[in-house]
Write a protein that holds these residues in place. Sequence first.
Motif, PDB file in Angstrom:
ATOM      1  N   GLU A  34       0.975  -1.192   0.222  1.00  0.00           N
ATOM      2  CA  GLU A  34       0.061   0.104  -0.020  1.00  0.00           C
ATOM      3  C   GLU A  34       0.992   1.106   0.073  1.00  0.00           C
ATOM      4  O   GLU A  34       1.667   1.339   0.876  1.00  0.00           O
ATOM      5  CB  GLU A  34      -0.985  -0.221   1.252  1.00  0.00           C
ATOM      6  CG  GLU A  34      -1.605   1.215   1.532  1.00  0.00           C
ATOM      7  CD  GLU A  34      -2.569   1.512   0.190  1.00  0.00           C
ATOM      8  OE1 GLU A  34      -3.190   0.811  -0.122  1.00  0.00           O
ATOM      9  OE2 GLU A  34      -2.463   2.804  -0.310  1.00  0.00           O
ATOM     10  N   THR A  44     -12.148   3.808  -0.604  1.00  0.00           N
ATOM     11  CA  THR A  44     -13.024   3.103   0.479  1.00  0.00           C
ATOM     12  C   THR A  44     -13.076   4.195   1.362  1.00  0.00           C
ATOM     13  O   THR A  44     -14.374   4.026   1.999  1.00  0.00           O
ATOM     14  CB  THR A  44     -11.818   2.085   1.016  1.00  0.00           C
ATOM     15  OG1 THR A  44     -11.642   1.055   0.069  1.00  0.00           O
ATOM     16  CG2 THR A  44     -12.282   1.341   2.444  1.00  0.00           C
ATOM     17  N   SER A  50     -22.518   2.706   1.685  1.00  0.00           N
ATOM     18  CA  SER A  50     -23.812   2.007   1.710  1.00  0.00           C
ATOM     19  C   SER A  50     -24.059   0.810   1.123  1.00  0.00           C
ATOM     20  O   SER A  50     -22.948   0.520   0.332  1.00  0.00           O
ATOM     21  CB  SER A  50     -24.811   3.184   1.033  1.00  0.00           C
ATOM     22  OG  SER A  50     -24.727   4.479   1.674  1.00  0.00           O
ATOM     23  N   GLN A 345     -19.190  -2.672  -0.584  1.00  0.00           N
ATOM     24  CA  GLN A 345     -20.235  -3.555  -0.303  1.00  0.00           C
ATOM     25  C   GLN A 345     -19.878  -5.101  -0.678  1.00  0.00           C
ATOM     26  O   GLN A 345     -20.401  -5.952  -0.334  1.00  0.00           O
ATOM     27  CB  GLN A 345     -21.525  -3.427  -0.524  1.00  0.00           C
ATOM     28  CG  GLN A 345     -21.869  -3.189  -1.954  1.00  0.00           C
ATOM     29  CD  GLN A 345     -23.174  -2.253  -2.186  1.00  0.00           C
ATOM     30  OE1 GLN A 345     -24.232  -2.868  -2.178  1.00  0.00           O
ATOM     31  NE2 GLN A 345     -23.145  -1.042  -2.558  1.00  0.00           N
TER      32      GLN A 345
END
Length: 388
Positions: A34, A44, A50, A345
């Motif tokens: 990363e 992110t 949602s 999600q």
Amino acid sequence: MRYDIVIIGGAIVGSSIAYYLREEGFSGSIALIERDPQFAHAATTLSCASIRQQFSIPENIRLSQFTLKLFRRLKEEFGADADIGFREGGYLILAGENGLPILKANHEAQMAEGADIVLEDAEALVRRFAWLSAEGITAGAYGRTGEGWFDAHAMLMLFRKALRGKKIDFITADVTGIERQGDRVTGVSLDNGETLQAGTVINAAGPNAGNVAGMAGLALPVEPRKRNVFVFEAREKYADMPLLVDPSGIYVRPEGSVYITGGAEPEEGDGPADPQDFEPDWPLFEEVIWPVLATRIPAFEAIKPTRAWAGHYDYNTLDQNAVIGPHPRVTNFLFANGFSGHGLQQAPAVGKALAELIVHGGYRTLDCSAFGYSRVAEGRAFRELNVI
Ligand SMILES: Cc1cc2nc3c(=O)[nH]c(=O)nc-3n(C[C@H](O)[C@H](O)[C@H](O)COP(=O)(O)OP(=O)(O)OC[C@H]3O[C@@H](n4cnc5c(N)ncnc54)[C@H](O)[C@@H]3O)c2cc1C
């Protein structure tokens, strides 16, 4: 240094893949690379966090349902103090006369997957939500359960924390090159001058995934697309307000004691974002979003915008859907990219699916083959119609 698996990108998708690899019993070495360890610019942490069932294709509904189940048994999976503030507030997707056939077709697909969505006409919607104006609305689909919002940062930290003690090497560096010999990728080079040999390379680079694939000489139609989120205060607090999506594409939902809204990016001129550009486009709020909000929810005529942020969608220009799994020829290069606004999600589901593929040689829990790269190679769209 040599690793069995090198994952490029350590935000939710990369972390979830690493997590499920260990859960599935993968005992080889794993490096999670990363370049932005605070995740200041990751999709992110800049997302609207949602989750919904209201997709147009069953495969997407299934991915979200996997995550929903995880959210409902979070403490079992991650321990008693696990909490991502999941609020099952629902989505309300509105349609005028023109949008009705698509809303109905989507609703049928969702019902076939067991989602708890009701399709109601304008009158019933106004009875259900007294604050709503049904001007120009024919019907709406409302998720009574199984949809809502949560804290994206908390979710990411849950996965990252769960990786501690699982023998994962966290490397802070920018991957600047990928070595390839014929049909095998063999390693990655880092901006600190190091090279890591790799048995398998997984692309979890979010909006930068197209570039990362390009380093391996592979074409991936994923680019960063800027998306703005505006925060505002209103006198009225509607505790029953779901995440409402207007037929214009503009959405709004409560966020604690305030509201967030966005979704007005004009199709015309929507193209690759400057990777450094995270400046919110305030005129969008004033000129486009606010008038729509005030029409749809008359009490929002008087609101006070307080702040805004912009993030980048990991936008798949072919069909706004994820690309999951190995490259058909360069089989030790795997994609987990192109989620186009619904990747947070889907991340747990994708992590689980790729881990199964690597450890067991095939998908078991969730069949992700429809998301495979071959459609990209063939230019065959596998389109998701509900891109919010
Ligand atoms: C405004 C907005 C709202 C959204 N709302 C929702 C929502 O409500 N629900 C939902 O499900 N999804 C939503 N999304 C989409 C979702 O955020 C993304 O699909 C998801 O977070 C993708 O996760 P990722 O880990 O692949 O990407 P990212 O979170 O972007 O992480 C990729 C990581 O890879 C790192 N990286 C990239 N290139 C390199 C390199 N060369 N070397 C080392 N590291 C590298 C980056 O630093 C980054 O941390 C939204 C996105 C935005 C922008």
